[in-house]
Design an enzyme around this catalytic site. Structure first.
Site, mmCIF file in Angstrom:
data_model
loop_
_atom_site.group_PDB
_atom_site.id
_atom_site.type_symbol
_atom_site.label_atom_id
_atom_site.label_comp_id
_atom_site.label_asym_id
_atom_site.label_seq_id
_atom_site.Cartn_x
_atom_site.Cartn_y
_atom_site.Cartn_z
ATOM 1 C CE LYS A 158 40.032 37.768 49.846
ATOM 2 N NZ LYS A 158 40.366 36.331 49.670
ATOM 3 C CB SER A 203 37.741 35.143 47.107
ATOM 4 O OG SER A 203 38.761 34.883 48.062
ATOM 5 C CB SER A 263 41.108 32.888 47.492
ATOM 6 O OG SER A 263 39.814 32.372 47.276
#
Lengths: 510, 498
Positions: free
Chosen positions: B80, B155, B179
């Site tokens: 990420k 996310s 997330s």
């Protein structure tokens, strides 16, 4: 403006101090492993943590927490068993994260006090009517000489991190406004800082100065900082307000900055007290403002007016778990504490028969105290007061005397082999070398003879020559003795001891 | 000819060790898969071809030198984009950090590299992890590999999409309120939020420091367990004072039977408004499957869960305001040109560097922390946090793990939900786990009967019962048909291994 002594007859000055001390003796910063050194190239001692780079996290320095606990124990504070770090937000580039990691309502150590001993020659600023300490209970009793003891309460000592140093180029007075360029050196950013806040218990500028001196002595003894006011590793802000004699509510205070010497602290407070009195006596109001001391013009000027309290959006730092200080931890800190200046002073006074004042001078400076104790161990007890005299009155003029040199000069002075003036001359020669005073004094012919037979012969010779003066003395003119001693000194080419000459002359003329 | 997406992490590492293919060939296959798939998923923000080939070459050299290979040798992974990795930018999918070069490598990333993984690049996300769609990325949205008209969730949407499309074997995400688990559910992959403190946060750009936790996503529970081994290897991270030692072999008990152990369900959660029927059915089916495997199903209650969203958005926004205060354009990041004063530069850099959701959260946090307001909201939220934590303790006294939905619905089309508050409410099943600091995992169980999109169910365990959680996740995986599934339109497309 009226004089301070006049103002303090009518007004009570209420003074509190906030003292920031950088823990300069630690190896590393508060929350990262960077070296603490301000002298290196700018931005040499930085890492992702103290630069506040994205993703970096703080790791607390346990040695710094030991230091603040020791500072608390030395100032009679309570060690709080659970405290935590908070974040204090403000946008300014000297704090890389735009928040400072500091402490919240509960500091590591709280609720302490120092007993301030105000000696006679510094006691006269306090008006005689102010006879109760700020706690409202403890009476302030004056000794016969006027000296007194005032208990000063300490609200808290908390831990925080220092900011970076900024230099503004091209602007007026080095301020950011109008500057064409601003440089930031993050070497200092993240240096552990302890902030001590007193209760508003001080009543005179002299008490404030004494408090700072005492605090500095204490922190120096603990070895937690180099405590340099000049270089800013110890910084003091003063809060002062006035109230009419006998009133109990507090007046509006101003906060004084740039107090980077003991003298500045005293003089700025004295000025500010007189200024506020003038404002109040003219029917004006004191504004809550931050004022800057200008030592060259001997006045304070407004830095900023505080109309509303700043909102720092304090909240507990989620990156740092609360600290639960165990008994073991506190006891470990206590065990590491050296003898504090007060205790050392009492010991010096009783062990060596020094005056408390001399003992205090020696005990207040860790280097001096170390030198004193080292040299004293090599001397006979009766010689030690002479050593104290040497250390207090002679040695400070010379930066680099060794312990052996001090021992030697003390012995020479103790047996009157040198005058004080000659000792000063000898020390000037041996300072910074490994030469011994006794050798240098001998080589230079400075050593005063204490051989009574040899000196007696000189006295006889002088009396035989100066018959007029001898008669005058016998007729009652005692002043002439000085002339005769001088003649003896000249005859011995300065090598005789004047005290002995004096004694021998009196014997022979008596 | 097999595609790299058909292999588990263990198979890849074993294949390299056995000389069936080289790490470099695996890396090239992964790069090829990305090249042929990512134009559809748009999961990546940066592909680190050089880093990947260098790491793979090192693995191959180690093998050639006869060294024992580490457990994730040559396994394609990606991170990420809120995780620092030297040699890449760390953008947090924000204009603010568009050109920010990582100055160091995050501990969790480094541990994956130390375990031999090959780093393929950085993955898309909601800006600074604020969101559950990945649509708030400042650069571009990502697409759900099962239906590219739909969001992948967020996310960590790029992480879930890249794994679901078979572009990488394992991805790391971060989970502040769901997330990792929510995009894993929407994309049909396994996504684990470890216990708070189990995985170091050092180098992961902070959103809500007391809630954030990095964790792995994979197509198999086993891959996730292998990643957990890597992430916890070496014990607690001295750079993160909230991290704890929890190094252990998460594979050791993966296939332990769950017979006689207890699974708690919370009936109230399954009756909640807004829970899609197909998700309710899937969750109930999962309970049945665990019961079939011998587990006892017990009913428990988390009475304060209703307050979790309010408490979460107070705490998370306050921490986000504080954590993002450092982005002012002074030393790095977006700097507004031509400003006359520092205040103007900071204000405009922030005004133009942050997107709307990032600004909304920071303004909310700034308000909630202001004096007079702080006492009413932040302190109240902390009390709720204590109550929720206590609820969990009581629930875990009755059950080994809890079973519940992850997301109330399957993936939805881009733009279908535009009201931020509606999106916040969809976090109801995941948030309280972060508030209590427990561990949670999303396991894909089926495709929705109505939507034909993946549905994940969530297992939650008490703090530091991460290995137990994986045991139950594996039991569920065995009972379902989703193990190793790559989204059908991507499976085998590019990425062939010799």
């Amino acid at each position: 403006m009226r004089k301070l002594s006049e103002v303090l007859r009518d007004w009570e000055a209420v003074i509190g101090l906030e003292v920031h001390t950088e823990l300069t003796t630690l190896e590393t910063k508060m929350f990262c492993g960077c070296r603490i050194s301000h002298d290196d190239e700018p931005n040499a001692n930085v890492c992702p943590v103290c630069l506040g780079l994205p993703g970096a996290l703080p790791v607390p320095n346990e040695r710094a927490i030991e230091s603040i606990v020791m500072a608390g124990l030395a100032t009679n504070c309570e060690v709080m068993r659970r405290s935590m770090f908070y974040r204090k937000h403000y946008f300014y580039p000297d704090m890389a994260k735009n928040f400072q990691t500091t402490q919240g309502p509960v500091a590591f150590v709280m609720h302490g006090h120092l007993d301030l001993e105000v000696p006679a020659d510094r006691a006269d600023e306090r008006p005689t009517w102010a006879s109760v300490a700020a706690d409202g209970a403890t009476p302030i009793e004056r000794a016969a000489d006027g000296s007194y003891v005032a208990p000063i309460r300490i609200l808290r000592i908390h831990m925080e991190e220092d900011a970076a140093k900024m230099v503004h180029v091209g602007g007026a007075e080095g301020r950011i406004g109008g500057a064409t360029e601003s440089l930031i050196d993050y070497n200092r950013c993240g240096t552990p800082l302890i902030e001590l806040v007193t209760e508003p218990d001080l009543r005179t500028p002299e008490e404030a100065r004494l408090f700072m001196e005492k605090l500095r002595e204490t922190f120096l003894a603990l070895g937690i900082s180099d405590c340099s006011l000049e270089h800013g590793s110890m910084r003091c802000d003063g809060n002062v307000s006035l109230r009419r004699r006998g009133e109990s509510s507090l007046g509006t205070k101003s906060e004084l900055k740039n107090l980077n010497s003991f003298k500045s602290l005293h003089d700025a407070l004295a000025y500010e007290i007189c200024r506020q009195a003038e404002v109040l006596e003219a029917g004006g109001v004191v504004l809550q403002e931050t004022r800057h001391w200008e030592p060259s013009r001997r006045r304070t000027v407004v830095m900023r007016v505080k109309e509303t309290a700043d909102d720092y959006r304090f909240f507990p730092d989620p990156d740092l778990a609360p600290f639960d200080l165990t008994d073991e931890f506190v006891e470990r800190c206590r065990a590491r504490m050296p003898e504090l200046p007060d205790a050392k002073r009492e010991r010096f006074a009783s062990q060596w028969g020094l005056t408390r004042r001399d003992a205090g001078r020696l005990a207040g400076d860790p280097d001096l105290a170390r030198l004193f104790e080292g040299a004293a161990a090599q001397l006979r007890p009766q010689e030690v007061p002479t050593l104290a005299n040497v250390l207090i009155n002679l040695a400070p003029s010379f930066g680099a005397l060794t312990m052996l040199q001090l021992v030697s000069i003390t012995e020479l002075l103790f047996r009157d082999a040198l005058t004080f003036a000659q000792a000063r001359e000898v020390l000037g020669i041996v300072n910074g070398t490994d030469q011994m005073p006794i050798v240098v004094a001998g080589d230079r012919g400075l050593l005063q003879s204490t051989d009574t037979d040899a000196l007696g012969a000189i006295v006889d010779e002088v009396l035989a020559r100066c018959t007029d003066q001898a008669r005058q003395y016998r007729d009652g003119n005692r002043k002439v003795l000085g002339f005769l001693v001088g003649q003896c000194m000249r005859a011995s080419e300065g090598a005789g001891n004047p005290k002995l000459f004096n004694q021998l002359l009196v014997e022979r003329l008596g | 000819m097999t595609s790299v997406d058909a292999l588990s992490a263990r198979q890849i590492a074993a294949g390299i060790a056995a000389g069936e293919f080289s790490a470099t060939e695996v890396a090239r296959a992964a790069l090829d898969a990305i090249a042929s798939r990512d134009n559809q998923t748009r999961a990546f923000l940066q592909v680190s071809e050089d880093l990947a080939l260098t790491a793979a070459a090192r693995t191959d050299a180690a093998r050639a030198a006869g060294e024992a290979l580490p457990p994730l040798a040559g396994v394609p992974v990606a991170f990420k984009d809120n995780m620092n990795l030297l040699g890449t930018r760390t953008t947090c999918a924000s204009r603010m950090l568009e050109s920010y070069e990582s100055a160091y490598t995050a501990t969790c990333v480094q541990r994956m590299l130390d375990a031999g993984a090959t780093p393929l690049g950085k993955l898309n996300m909601d800006e600074f992890a604020f969101g559950s769609t990945t649509d708030s990325s400042a650069f571009h949205p990502s697409n759900n590999p099962w239906d590219i008209a739909c969001v992948p969730g967020g996310s960590s949407g790029g992480s879930a999409a890249a794994v679901a499309a078979g572009e990488v074997t394992i991805a790391l995400g971060s989970d502040t309120g769901g997330s990792i688990r929510q995009p894993a559910s929407l994309c049909g992959v396994v996504g684990m939020k470890p216990t708070y403190g189990a995985v170091s946060r050092y180098g992961v750009v902070a959103f809500g420091s007391s809630l954030d936790q990095a964790g792995p996503l994979g197509r198999r529970v086993e891959d996730v367990a292998l990643a957990m081994n890597a992430l916890t290897a070496g014990g607690r991270d001295p750079c993160d004072s909230t991290s704890r030692h929890c190094e252990q072999d998460f594979l050791a008990h993966l296939d332990d039977p769950i017979e006689g152990r207890t699974v708690g369900i919370i009936p109230a959660l399954l009756q909640a408004d807004g829970l899609a029927p197909e998700v309710r059915v899937a969750t109930q089916a999962a309970a049945t499957q665990l019961a079939d495997a011998g587990a006892h199903i017990v009913e428990v209650d988390l009475p304060n869960m209703a307050n979790s969203i309010s408490a979460y958005y107070v705490l998370a926004s306050c921490e986000a305001f504080s954590n993002l205060a450092r982005f002012d354009g002074v030393r790095y990041g977006y700097q507004e040109p031509g400003c006359a004063t520092l205040a103007e530069q900071s204000s405009l850099s922030r005004a133009h560097g942050f997107g709307p959701e990032a600004k909304r959260r920071q303004m909310l946090g700034a308000y909630l922390l202001s004096s007079g307001v702080y006492e009413r909201y932040y302190l109240a939220a902390q009390k709720v946090r204590t109550l929720i934590t206590r609820d969990y303790q009581q629930a875990f006294a009755q059950a080994d793990v809890l079973l519940m939905p992850v997301s109330p619905t399957v993936a939805w089309p881009h733009g279908a939900i535009s009201d931020p508050a509606a999106l916040y409410l969809a976090d109801v099943y995941t948030i309280s786990n972060n508030i209590a600091g427990n561990c949670g995992i999303s396991v894909p169980v089926c495709l929705g009967a109505d939507s034909e999109l993946p549905i994940g169910v969530q297992l939650q365990g008490p703090a530091f019962a991460d290995a137990r959680l994986l045991t139950f996740a594996r039991a569920l995986e065995r009972a379902c048909q989703m193990e190793g599934a790559v989204a059908p339109s991507f499976a085998g497309r590019g990425g062939e291994l010799r």
